[in-house]
Design an enzyme around this catalytic site. Structure first.
Site, mmCIF file in Angstrom:
data_model
loop_
_atom_site.group_PDB
_atom_site.id
_atom_site.type_symbol
_atom_site.label_atom_id
_atom_site.label_comp_id
_atom_site.label_asym_id
_atom_site.label_seq_id
_atom_site.Cartn_x
_atom_site.Cartn_y
_atom_site.Cartn_z
ATOM 1 N N GLU A 90 19.988 -25.782 59.930
ATOM 2 C CA GLU A 90 19.588 -27.334 60.026
ATOM 3 C C GLU A 90 20.760 -27.679 59.987
ATOM 4 O O GLU A 90 20.750 -28.724 60.637
ATOM 5 C CB GLU A 90 18.305 -27.408 59.454
ATOM 6 C CG GLU A 90 16.744 -26.312 60.529
ATOM 7 C CD GLU A 90 15.939 -26.558 59.176
ATOM 8 O OE1 GLU A 90 15.460 -27.398 59.129
ATOM 9 O OE2 GLU A 90 15.063 -25.992 58.596
ATOM 10 N N ASN A 129 52.261 -50.350 64.148
ATOM 11 C CA ASN A 129 52.608 -49.674 65.093
ATOM 12 C C ASN A 129 52.951 -48.274 65.277
ATOM 13 O O ASN A 129 52.143 -47.169 65.552
ATOM 14 C CB ASN A 129 52.442 -50.100 67.357
ATOM 15 C CG ASN A 129 51.772 -51.532 66.967
ATOM 16 O OD1 ASN A 129 51.118 -51.451 65.668
ATOM 17 N ND2 ASN A 129 52.322 -52.287 67.728
ATOM 18 N N LYS A 153 7.263 -22.005 50.956
ATOM 19 C CA LYS A 153 7.966 -21.947 51.543
ATOM 20 C C LYS A 153 9.764 -22.167 50.971
ATOM 21 O O LYS A 153 9.864 -22.686 49.926
ATOM 22 C CB LYS A 153 8.307 -24.111 52.564
ATOM 23 C CG LYS A 153 6.883 -24.123 52.507
ATOM 24 C CD LYS A 153 6.844 -23.799 54.232
ATOM 25 C CE LYS A 153 7.704 -24.725 55.981
ATOM 26 N NZ LYS A 153 8.119 -24.719 56.362
ATOM 27 N N HIS A 198 17.472 -14.882 77.727
ATOM 28 C CA HIS A 198 16.373 -15.964 78.064
ATOM 29 C C HIS A 198 15.275 -15.798 76.559
ATOM 30 O O HIS A 198 13.863 -16.204 76.734
ATOM 31 C CB HIS A 198 14.983 -15.808 79.461
ATOM 32 C CG HIS A 198 15.955 -15.763 80.577
ATOM 33 N ND1 HIS A 198 16.672 -16.638 80.919
ATOM 34 C CD2 HIS A 198 16.787 -14.424 81.077
ATOM 35 C CE1 HIS A 198 17.314 -15.985 82.414
ATOM 36 N NE2 HIS A 198 17.662 -14.641 81.572
ATOM 37 N N SER A 227 9.871 -26.573 49.420
ATOM 38 C CA SER A 227 9.263 -27.862 49.871
ATOM 39 C C SER A 227 8.156 -28.550 48.658
ATOM 40 O O SER A 227 8.382 -28.004 47.564
ATOM 41 C CB SER A 227 8.198 -27.842 51.145
ATOM 42 O OG SER A 227 7.214 -28.762 50.875
HETATM 43 N N1 ARG Z 1 45.519 -51.181 60.717
HETATM 44 C C1 ARG Z 1 45.885 -51.272 62.002
HETATM 45 C C2 ARG Z 1 45.821 -49.931 62.585
HETATM 46 O O1 ARG Z 1 44.811 -49.217 62.019
HETATM 47 C C3 ARG Z 1 47.585 -50.903 61.529
HETATM 48 C C4 ARG Z 1 48.676 -51.133 62.921
HETATM 49 C C5 ARG Z 1 48.549 -52.629 62.829
HETATM 50 N N2 ARG Z 1 48.977 -53.011 64.045
HETATM 51 C C6 ARG Z 1 49.145 -53.999 63.975
HETATM 52 N N3 ARG Z 1 49.933 -55.174 65.494
HETATM 53 N N4 ARG Z 1 48.135 -55.026 64.227
HETATM 54 O O2 ARG Z 1 45.921 -49.398 63.681
#
Ligand code: ARG
Length: 465
Positions: free
Chosen positions: A299, A119, A292, A165, A286
């Site tokens: 675009e 995490n 064209k 405008h 085109s």
């Molecule tokens: N692949 C996960 C993400 O992109 C990484 C973290 C995963 N953590 C967990 N507790 N499953 O967020």
């Protein structure tokens, strides 16, 4: 280049508490390695800094550190060479690298994840990655600005109609018009620089969400990775993606600026306007209509702004109902962010060349000016200088415009005697203010469209680069 991860029958690194292997479909569904391998370089850099801190704090041994450094070095080379075997079993970039490290470095590899979680790891990787991309985008913005400023300098005195405008309003210079985009893109750079400093905060140390029981040294890791500070609160550090959202907001705004310029280029290059010629190498033909020459690049830039706006909306929606702290939802942050970065970078790069190759057509601009009574305000101002109240001057000139319309001509072409029927204060010197050159030259103040001011503004913008 992303390589396709291979499915296998290996156990997951976290499978200790599970009685049965994960369903194949679930494995594919929850894996992110197909796209997050883009973070490999940052993942390795983060792991190296983490391992060095663990060793410095006495949490792992010097020998473990040496084995980890050697293993990660080798993995980096394997990834660069394209020989790294990405595997779906290992789910994401983090576990792929960790698994390979353990194969290479044994026990030491298994110690790397001490005092860390995926995490805080993924949040760190993403911030490192985005920081680098912001720098690349900043360079691309600077290059585009250079192209715009060069064109503005070249055409500081070229008169064209300014519109409100989408109707001819008052004469401006082409250089002045382009400098409006310079102002927008300069603000985009400032916004991105401010966003960068909020991206550049270190989450590592937050671990899963609650921090860690080990005596870690977060400042040391931050210093080694070049972070400006800590994403301090451990719950916030692993859960919020506001830095990515903020980047997408900056990117979306920059794309909207490019899109408006693209829209103008489409209009200007259409034969109805004919204000600019586009370089052939930036146009397409085109398959059915031989005559064209289409402004496809402009675009497409206009169209691609939709993707980046979409990324911003996607990340906002992704975040809005997540309880603290980390949720797997956050794995969905990557593809929109990657796409926003890629799209903006691409569009900036291609636009630089398009702008540099724009060739204005003065004759067409002048012809459009001669059809819109563009100097009516100048005549009203002239009368004010002769002592007429502005509202009365406005009324007198409006009547003169109506007379010009009746005769099918432009206000500037009415004979002096006719003009004087609407206000006896109009003298021979009024003819000068009725020309586009006289009009722009008179707007001679900071931010005005007088060629001298445009040159000065362009010089200042060049200096700010
Ligand atoms: N692949 C996960 C993400 O992109 C990484 C973290 C995963 N953590 C967990 N507790 N499953 O967020």
């Amino acid at each position: 280049m992303a390589t396709k991860p291979q499915a296998g029958s290996g156990r997951q690194l976290w499978s200790g508490r599970f009685r049965e292997p994960v369903d194949e479909r679930v494995k594919r569904f929850s894996a992110s390695v197909g796209f997050d391998q883009r973070l490999a370089k940052q993942d390795i850099a983060g792991s190296l800094a983490h391992a060095r801190m663990l060793a410095a704090a006495g949490i792992i041994t010097k020998r473990d550190l040496t084995a980890i450094e050697r293993g990660l070095g080798r993995i980096r080379r394997e990834i660069e060479a394209g020989s790294f075997a990405w595997s779906l079993d290992a789910e994401d970039v983090h576990l792929n690298i960790e698994r390979r490290l353990t194969a290479l470095a044994g026990e030491a590899g298994k110690r790397l994840h001490t005092a860390r979680s995926r995490n805080d790891q993924v949040a760190t990787d993403l911030r490192l990655w985005l920081r680098e991309e912001i720098d690349a985008i900043d360079a691309a913005l600077a290059a585009l600005l250079r192209a715009l400023i060069a064109q503005a300098e070249r055409h500081a005195a070229l008169v064209m109609p300014g519109f409100t405008h989408l109707q001819v309003a008052q004469p401006v210079t082409f250089g002045h018009h382009l400098l409006a985009y310079v102002a927008m893109l300069e603000r985009d750079r400032v916004r991105l620089a401010q966003c960068r400093s909020r991206v550049n905060q270190l989450p590592l140390g937050a671990a899963a969400l609650a921090g860690t029981s080990f005596p870690i040294q977060r400042q040391r890791v931050a210093r080694e990775l070049g972070f400006e500070g800590l994403a301090e609160n451990s719950i916030d550090a692993v859960s919020d993606r506001d830095f990515a959202i903020e980047f997408c907001a900056c990117a979306a705004l920059a794309m909207v600026h490019l899109s408006r310029l693209a829209e103008e280029i489409v209009l200007w290059s259409s034969p109805r306007f004919g204000f600019v010629r586009l370089p052939d190498r930036y146009c397409t033909g085109s398959s059915i209509m031989p005559q064209k020459k289409n402004p496809d690049v402009a675009e497409l830039v206009r169209g691609k702004s939709a993707r980046v706006i979409g990324s911003l909306v996607a990340l906002l929606a992704l975040m809005k109902a997540q309880p603290l702290a980390y949720n797997k939802d956050n794995q969905e942050d990557k593809e929109p962010l990657f796409d926003a970065v890629d799209t903006l970078k691409d569009c900036l790069a291609i636009f630089g060349g398009l702008i540099a190759g724009l060739v204005p057509v003065p004759r067409a601009m002048r012809a459009a000016l001669a059809e819109g009574h563009a100097t009516a305000t100048d005549l009203a101002d002239y009368l004010v200088r002769k002592g007429v109240a502005f509202r009365d001057a406005h009324e007198a000139v409006a009547r003169a415009v109506r007379e010009a319309e009746r005769r099918g001509t432009d206000l500037a072409r009415l004979p002096l005697a006719t003009l004087r029927r609407f206000s006896p204060k109009i003298g021979a010197d009024a003819k000068r203010v009725l020309t586009p050159e006289g009009s722009v030259a008179s707007r001679n103040h900071v931010g005005g469209t007088a060629p001298a001011q445009v040159r000065k503004a362009a010089a200042r913008a060049r200096k700010r680069l």
